[in-house]
Design an enzyme around this catalytic site. Structure first.
Site, PDB file in Angstrom:
ATOM      1  N   TYR A  45      54.102  22.253  45.107  1.00 41.43           N
ATOM      2  CA  TYR A  45      53.216  21.244  45.857  1.00 41.43           C
ATOM      3  C   TYR A  45      52.530  21.668  46.941  1.00 41.43           C
ATOM      4  CZ  TYR A  45      53.079  16.867  42.886  1.00 41.43           C
ATOM      5  OH  TYR A  45      52.530  15.874  42.121  1.00 41.43           O
ATOM      6  N   GLU A  47      50.125  19.535  48.777  1.00 37.25           N
ATOM      7  CA  GLU A  47      49.205  18.489  49.295  1.00 37.25           C
ATOM      8  C   GLU A  47      48.777  18.770  50.944  1.00 37.25           C
ATOM      9  OE1 GLU A  47      50.855  14.913  48.526  1.00 37.25           O
ATOM     10  OE2 GLU A  47      50.367  14.884  46.249  1.00 37.25           O
ATOM     11  N   ASP A 191      24.200  20.689  42.437  1.00 42.02           N
ATOM     12  CA  ASP A 191      25.345  20.926  41.600  1.00 42.02           C
ATOM     13  C   ASP A 191      24.900  22.269  40.673  1.00 42.02           C
ATOM     14  OD1 ASP A 191      27.210  21.358  39.513  1.00 42.02           O
ATOM     15  OD2 ASP A 191      27.033  19.141  38.839  1.00 42.02           O
ATOM     16  N   THR A 217      31.231  24.246  39.308  1.00 40.42           N
ATOM     17  CA  THR A 217      32.464  24.750  38.352  1.00 40.42           C
ATOM     18  C   THR A 217      32.623  26.255  38.888  1.00 40.42           C
ATOM     19  OG1 THR A 217      31.180  25.264  36.542  1.00 40.42           O
ATOM     20  CG2 THR A 217      32.332  22.981  36.951  1.00 40.42           C
ATOM     21  N   LYS A 220      31.750  28.996  34.399  1.00 42.84           N
ATOM     22  CA  LYS A 220      30.664  29.079  33.622  1.00 42.84           C
ATOM     23  C   LYS A 220      30.235  30.434  33.671  1.00 42.84           C
ATOM     24  CE  LYS A 220      29.588  24.151  33.208  1.00 42.84           C
ATOM     25  NZ  LYS A 220      30.361  23.382  34.202  1.00 42.84           N
ATOM     26  N   ARG A 226      39.022  27.679  34.958  1.00 42.03           N
ATOM     27  CA  ARG A 226      38.427  26.178  34.713  1.00 42.03           C
ATOM     28  C   ARG A 226      38.572  25.338  36.080  1.00 42.03           C
ATOM     29  NH1 ARG A 226      36.103  23.894  30.584  1.00 42.03           N
ATOM     30  NH2 ARG A 226      36.182  25.823  29.512  1.00 42.03           N
TER      31      ARG A 226
HETATM   32  N1  DSN Z   1      28.378  19.372  30.400  1.00 43.22           N
HETATM   33  C1  DSN Z   1      29.281  20.537  30.424  1.00 43.22           C
HETATM   34  C2  DSN Z   1      28.328  21.534  29.931  1.00 43.22           C
HETATM   35  O1  DSN Z   1      27.429  22.054  30.361  1.00 43.22           O
HETATM   36  O2  DSN Z   1      28.718  22.411  28.811  1.00 43.22           O
HETATM   37  C3  DSN Z   1      30.073  20.739  31.499  1.00 43.22           C
HETATM   38  O3  DSN Z   1      30.310  19.653  32.025  1.00 43.22           O
END
Ligand code: DSN
Length: 413
Positions: A45, A47, A191, A217, A220, A226
């Protein structure tokens, strides 16, 4: 029984090994990332933020999280980073909470034009908590039209403008978005989840130069674990963002994932990573060209990045849902996807989204994607012909055999 779980993990490993993975938001991480994410750090933990924690025993964790923050800053040439968001949606939620009050106005890209659920869908917290307005892509070109976005921004007067997409195959001009945001006195959030790897490799304009805040994220094109990150150059905003992440919306950070993020950032600073990102784009262009030659209609008539959108409805009268199912049966995974001005629903759709990051990691080059394009075309055009589908399954399997992914013993058996 626990053993069942490991058998299922092994089955999933085999599925990944034996499938051509074209989901544009997926990738295959390195063994080092798997190792970090499967480590004892999951037990801790922590925090708070590094060196300001609410638990004892965080001295090693502090070093690890600081390393991840410093590497993220270096990679994206930005002053501040929060590496704790559990996901991209959580990163977006934290930014909204840091910048907005409930019901404030936000302008973002329409979902069927390529936007994301967390950019204001009425089914997501975002659309429930804030007053979202959306810009579309041009009806003819299906590309962003910055004059139209500007006009809408002047009318709506949003407090926040969001740039960034989940299924937009073209470059996005963040500098133009900055001008629009300045003209209407709005914050700009980008984003960059889908294109973060391309940005890291210098193959797409870096949004950190233009946006007040950038979210992403890490799993990708960036090819990490993730999770999510938030970046900014603003010393006041980072304080608000840190508080919005914890205690605002999250509790303990996932330090095993944060360690894996640090590994990912290190990997992305390697010269090989730039070569990899270049190959992703080359492969997407080849796949696009082959499908066009085979008579398929491609949204925007091409791609600048890692993905393309095929209008299956206009091309061969098939919904995206049907096309996804046909391809899955021969060992190709992709996802049905709304296309601009789609008259159907997200569960049916008029198209499919195809991405090249995962198979490029696996080693596929242009010639392999020529074969992938031909297989997709033959499969979709002959969906009722069992013999052709059987032959295509063999062609898929032959392609995969050339590029093994995870070997026996690589993962939990
Ligand atoms: N919307 C999803 C994608 O692009 O597959 C990711 O959150």
């Amino acid at each position: 029984m626990v053993q069942d779980i490991f058998e299922l993990i092994n089955k999933e490993k085999n599925r990944q090994n034996n499938t051509i993975e074209l989901i544009a938001s997926e990738n295959f991480v390195s063994k080092n990332i798997l190792k970090a994410q499967g480590s004892v750090l999951t037990n801790k933990y922590a925090e708070g933020v590094p060196y300001k924690r609410y638990y004892g025993g965080c001295e090693i964790i502090d070093e690890i999280e600081t390393r991840a923050i410093e590497d993220a800053k270096k990679l994206f040439e930005v002053k501040y980073a929060n590496v704790q968001p559990h996901s991209g949606s959580a990163a977006n939620m934290a930014v909204y909470r840091a910048l907005l009050k409930p019901k404030d106005k936000v302008l973002s890209m329409k979902l069927e034009a390529g936007g994301h659920l967390s950019h204001g869908s009425s089914m997501s917290f975002s659309g429930m908590d804030y007053e979202f307005h959306s810009y579309n892509v041009d009806k003819e070109t299906n590309m962003l039209n910055y004059n139209d976005i500007r006009r809408l921004a002047l009318k709506v007067k949003p407090k926040l403008i969001i740039a960034g997409a989940s299924s937009y195959p073209r470059k996005i001009d963040f500098e133009e978005f900055r001008k629009i945001a300045d003209e209407v006195g709005a914050y700009l959030m980008v984003d960059m989840a889908h294109i973060a790897g391309l940005v890291a490799a210098g193959l797409h304009q870096n949004p950190c130069k233009y946006a007040d805040v950038v979210t992403s994220t890490t799993h990708k094109t960036l090819r990490g674990p993730r999770g999510g990150i938030i970046l900014t150059n603003d010393s006041i905003l980072i304080g608000k963002i840190n508080k919005a992440v914890f205690p605002g919306i999250q509790g303990g950070p996932l330090e095993h994932v944060i360690a894996a993020k640090a590994v990912c950032f290190e990997e992305a600073m390697n010269l090989d990573f730039i070569k990899y990102q270049k190959q992703i784009i080359k492969n997407a262009k080849v796949l696009c060209d082959v499908l066009k030659m085979e008579g398929f209609k491609i949204v925007t008539n091409g791609t600048d990045n890692h993905l393309l959108l095929v209008d299956t409805k206009k091309s061969i009268g098939m919904t995206g849902k049907e096309a996804e199912n046909v391809l899955e049966k021969i060992g190709i995974t992709c996802n049905k996807n709304m296309i601009p001005y789609d008259p159907t629903t997200p569960y049916i759709t008029s198209g499919i989204r195809l991405g090249t990051p995962a198979m490029t990691t696996r080693g596929f080059s242009e010639k392999d994607f020529v074969e992938v394009g031909k297989i997709i075309s033959l499969s979709l055009k002959n969906s009722e012909n069992k013999q052709i589908q059987e032959e295509l399954k063999i062609r898929v399997s032959n392609l995969l055999k050339k590029y093994p992914l995870y070997e026996e013993g690589d993962l939990h058996e």
